[in-house]
Design a protein around this motif. Structure first.
Motif, PDB file in Angstrom:
ATOM      1  N   PHE A 107       0.846  -1.408  -0.221  1.00  0.00           N
ATOM      2  CA  PHE A 107      -0.139   0.575  -0.306  1.00  0.00           C
ATOM      3  C   PHE A 107       1.222   0.953   0.121  1.00  0.00           C
ATOM      4  O   PHE A 107       1.278   1.517   1.239  1.00  0.00           O
ATOM      5  CB  PHE A 107      -0.749  -0.301   1.155  1.00  0.00           C
ATOM      6  N   GLY A 108       0.569   1.982  -0.775  1.00  0.00           N
ATOM      7  CA  GLY A 108       1.825   3.115  -1.549  1.00  0.00           C
ATOM      8  C   GLY A 108       2.926   3.151  -1.787  1.00  0.00           C
ATOM      9  O   GLY A 108       3.354   4.338  -1.186  1.00  0.00           O
ATOM     10  N   VAL A 109       3.252   1.614  -1.623  1.00  0.00           N
ATOM     11  CA  VAL A 109       4.742   1.494  -1.923  1.00  0.00           C
ATOM     12  C   VAL A 109       4.878   1.613  -3.696  1.00  0.00           C
ATOM     13  O   VAL A 109       4.054   0.907  -4.393  1.00  0.00           O
ATOM     14  CB  VAL A 109       5.884   0.555  -1.953  1.00  0.00           C
ATOM     15  N   GLN A 168      10.888  -5.934  -7.776  1.00  0.00           N
ATOM     16  CA  GLN A 168      12.176  -5.081  -7.190  1.00  0.00           C
ATOM     17  C   GLN A 168      11.405  -5.112  -5.670  1.00  0.00           C
ATOM     18  O   GLN A 168      11.266  -6.076  -4.446  1.00  0.00           O
ATOM     19  CB  GLN A 168      12.360  -3.096  -6.918  1.00  0.00           C
ATOM     20  N   LEU A 169      10.703  -4.624  -5.686  1.00  0.00           N
ATOM     21  CA  LEU A 169       9.363  -5.133  -4.420  1.00  0.00           C
ATOM     22  C   LEU A 169       8.675  -6.447  -3.597  1.00  0.00           C
ATOM     23  O   LEU A 169       9.216  -6.813  -2.799  1.00  0.00           O
ATOM     24  CB  LEU A 169       7.630  -4.756  -4.558  1.00  0.00           C
ATOM     25  N   ALA A 170       9.320  -7.708  -4.278  1.00  0.00           N
ATOM     26  CA  ALA A 170       8.655  -8.556  -4.069  1.00  0.00           C
ATOM     27  C   ALA A 170       9.994  -8.783  -3.573  1.00  0.00           C
ATOM     28  O   ALA A 170      10.336 -10.184  -2.531  1.00  0.00           O
ATOM     29  CB  ALA A 170       8.209  -9.656  -5.964  1.00  0.00           C
ATOM     30  N   ARG A 171      11.270  -9.089  -4.409  1.00  0.00           N
ATOM     31  CA  ARG A 171      12.526  -9.054  -3.886  1.00  0.00           C
ATOM     32  C   ARG A 171      12.320  -7.841  -1.734  1.00  0.00           C
ATOM     33  O   ARG A 171      12.425  -8.906  -0.658  1.00  0.00           O
ATOM     34  CB  ARG A 171      13.986  -8.251  -4.063  1.00  0.00           C
ATOM     35  N   MET A 205       8.196 -11.087  -1.341  1.00  0.00           N
ATOM     36  CA  MET A 205       6.853 -11.565  -1.995  1.00  0.00           C
ATOM     37  C   MET A 205       6.937 -12.089  -3.377  1.00  0.00           C
ATOM     38  O   MET A 205       8.071 -11.300  -3.555  1.00  0.00           O
ATOM     39  CB  MET A 205       5.713 -10.782  -1.684  1.00  0.00           C
ATOM     40  N   ALA A 206       6.097 -13.093  -3.788  1.00  0.00           N
ATOM     41  CA  ALA A 206       6.531 -13.388  -4.953  1.00  0.00           C
ATOM     42  C   ALA A 206       5.904 -12.162  -6.291  1.00  0.00           C
ATOM     43  O   ALA A 206       4.983 -11.294  -6.024  1.00  0.00           O
ATOM     44  CB  ALA A 206       5.483 -15.006  -6.097  1.00  0.00           C
ATOM     45  N   PRO A 207       7.103 -12.016  -7.474  1.00  0.00           N
ATOM     46  CA  PRO A 207       6.358 -10.733  -7.450  1.00  0.00           C
ATOM     47  C   PRO A 207       4.376 -11.106  -8.309  1.00  0.00           C
ATOM     48  O   PRO A 207       4.446 -10.137  -8.598  1.00  0.00           O
ATOM     49  CB  PRO A 207       6.569 -10.991  -9.146  1.00  0.00           C
ATOM     50  N   TRP A 208       3.993 -12.052  -8.400  1.00  0.00           N
ATOM     51  CA  TRP A 208       2.424 -12.086  -8.661  1.00  0.00           C
ATOM     52  C   TRP A 208       2.224 -11.822  -7.617  1.00  0.00           C
ATOM     53  O   TRP A 208       0.649 -11.226  -8.164  1.00  0.00           O
ATOM     54  CB  TRP A 208       2.220 -13.497  -9.703  1.00  0.00           C
ATOM     55  N   GLN A 209       1.818 -11.848  -6.858  1.00  0.00           N
ATOM     56  CA  GLN A 209       1.385 -11.758  -5.527  1.00  0.00           C
ATOM     57  C   GLN A 209       1.454 -10.082  -5.020  1.00  0.00           C
ATOM     58  O   GLN A 209       0.619  -9.635  -4.312  1.00  0.00           O
ATOM     59  CB  GLN A 209       1.959 -12.514  -4.456  1.00  0.00           C
ATOM     60  N   ASP A 239       1.041  -7.946  -7.688  1.00  0.00           N
ATOM     61  CA  ASP A 239       0.875  -7.803  -9.177  1.00  0.00           C
ATOM     62  C   ASP A 239      -0.535  -7.751  -7.772  1.00  0.00           C
ATOM     63  O   ASP A 239      -1.853  -6.689  -8.043  1.00  0.00           O
ATOM     64  CB  ASP A 239       0.803  -8.536 -10.395  1.00  0.00           C
ATOM     65  N   ILE A 240      -0.845  -8.924  -7.535  1.00  0.00           N
ATOM     66  CA  ILE A 240      -2.387  -8.846  -7.046  1.00  0.00           C
ATOM     67  C   ILE A 240      -2.968  -8.074  -5.999  1.00  0.00           C
ATOM     68  O   ILE A 240      -3.842  -7.683  -5.927  1.00  0.00           O
ATOM     69  CB  ILE A 240      -2.938 -10.611  -6.967  1.00  0.00           C
ATOM     70  N   ALA A 241      -1.769  -7.830  -5.366  1.00  0.00           N
ATOM     71  CA  ALA A 241      -2.097  -6.919  -3.827  1.00  0.00           C
ATOM     72  C   ALA A 241      -1.976  -5.380  -4.386  1.00  0.00           C
ATOM     73  O   ALA A 241      -2.769  -4.834  -3.882  1.00  0.00           O
ATOM     74  CB  ALA A 241      -0.907  -6.989  -2.609  1.00  0.00           C
TER      75      ALA A 241
END
Length: 341
Positions: A268-270, A276-279, A283-287, A289-291
């Motif tokens: 949220f708001g990131v 990059q966020l997954a690392r 989280m996984a990249p697809w997670q 994207d869904i979030a």
């Protein structure tokens, strides 16, 4: 193919860099250690070695031993050349309960392995036989980690790899749905992948997963969570009530909601790319994207409300309230109406 050329000890001498080898592609070597409690991974690693050795010589002789019920001299006896000098594969299970006789014989054997013999040592974890484990490390024997896949990103990678090996494609929502439905047990997850590969054509979708595994508790819980976080109260509540009517416990329902809300709160708001966020967020990249998609339905105060109501519901379904069904229904209602459609 000449047998001695195919499996000569020199050709199979392990490099020290092989110590952290992949269980999907086990290097052939005089001695290989499989270490860890995940039986499914260990069995896959053993199958990989068998397949590779039989491809070199179909007359491979297979012997199984139990390190916990071992008699002195057994290893040397089964490793000795047979009448027709067929190559041998010796699989020793139960190293976590090895007796002293096996420890002594194994320590002696690994210093001078028999020619044309591959020895697989299967250790379920722990410190039993540390002297042997240290000796194998010093010799540079390949060590295959057989550890449970506990995190959803690890299970998602496993599913993707299974489909890739089968030369089939599966989309990200389907991967997520499959992990949610059968991800608790790795052998079940592998079997589910095989079934979908065999029984479907083209790209495997979330609808395909739902057709075969939609009745699973985890899958039902995540459908409730998806609808609630998207602000679709009618679908969330109808799915929830169907789940409760068919015997689904409120605890996994609240757990699925809580996991989804935690992921939403993380993104949220990131700003930043999904990779990059997954690392950064584990989280996984697809997670991610869904979030992020879900986050579009939320603002800060609404998210705080969701977190508070979930904390209350979690305590209530675990014994703090007399009516856990009401607790989870209230949580789903509050969350679904707090989100913007």
């Amino acid at each position: 193919m000449d047998r001695k050329t195919a499996v000569s000890p020199a050709a199979r001498t392990p490099a020290r860099s092989a110590a952290g080898a992949d269980w999907r592609d086990v290097p052939l070597a005089p001695v290989v250690l499989l270490f860890g409690p995940e039986d499914f991974i260990a069995s896959r690693a053993v199958d990989d070695v068998r397949r590779k050795l039989r491809a070199q010589n179909a007359e491979l002789e297979l012997t199984s031993l139990d390190a916990g019920h071992y008699s002195p001299g057994q290893l040397g006896l089964v490793a000795s050349p047979s009448l027709f000098s067929e190559p041998k594969l010796i699989e020793v299970a139960g190293l976590a309960a090895m007796n002293d006789d096996f420890l002594q014989d194994a320590l002696a054997y690994i210093k001078d392995p028999a020619p044309d013999v591959s020895l697989i040592l299967i250790h379920g974890g722990g410190v039993r036989g540390k002297k042997l484990l240290d000796a194998l490390k010093a010799l540079g024997a390949p060590r295959i980690e057989c550890q449970p896949l506990k995190k959803d990103p690890e299970k998602a990678q496993f599913v993707s790899a299974e489909f890739s090996l089968a030369k089939r494609r599966i989309d990200a929502p389907a991967v997520r749905a499959l992990v949610a439905a059968v991800g608790a047990n790795l052998s079940e997850l592998a079997a589910a992948c095989s079934q979908l590969v065999a029984d479907t054509t083209g790209m495997v979708s979330a609808d395909d997963v739902d057709k075969y595994y939609g009745g699973r508790v985890e899958a039902t819980a995540f459908r409730v969570a998806d609808a609630a976080l998207a602000g679709n109260a009618p679908v969330a509540l109808s799915t929830l009530r169907h789940a409760l009517a068919t015997g689904v416990d409120p605890v996994p329902l609240v757990a699925a909601l809580a996991m989804k809300v935690r992921q939403l709160a993380k993104v949220f708001g990131v700003r930043g790319s999904s990779a990059q966020l997954a690392r950064d967020l584990g989280m996984a990249p697809w997670q991610v994207d869904i979030a992020r998609r879900d986050a579009g339905h939320w603002n800060g105060p609404a998210l705080v409300t969701a977190i508070k109501v979930l904390a209350e519901a979690d305590a209530q379904v675990k014994g703090a309230a007399k009516d856990p069904v009401y607790a989870v229904e209230r949580a789903v209602t509050v969350i679904a109406t707090a989100a913007r459609r």
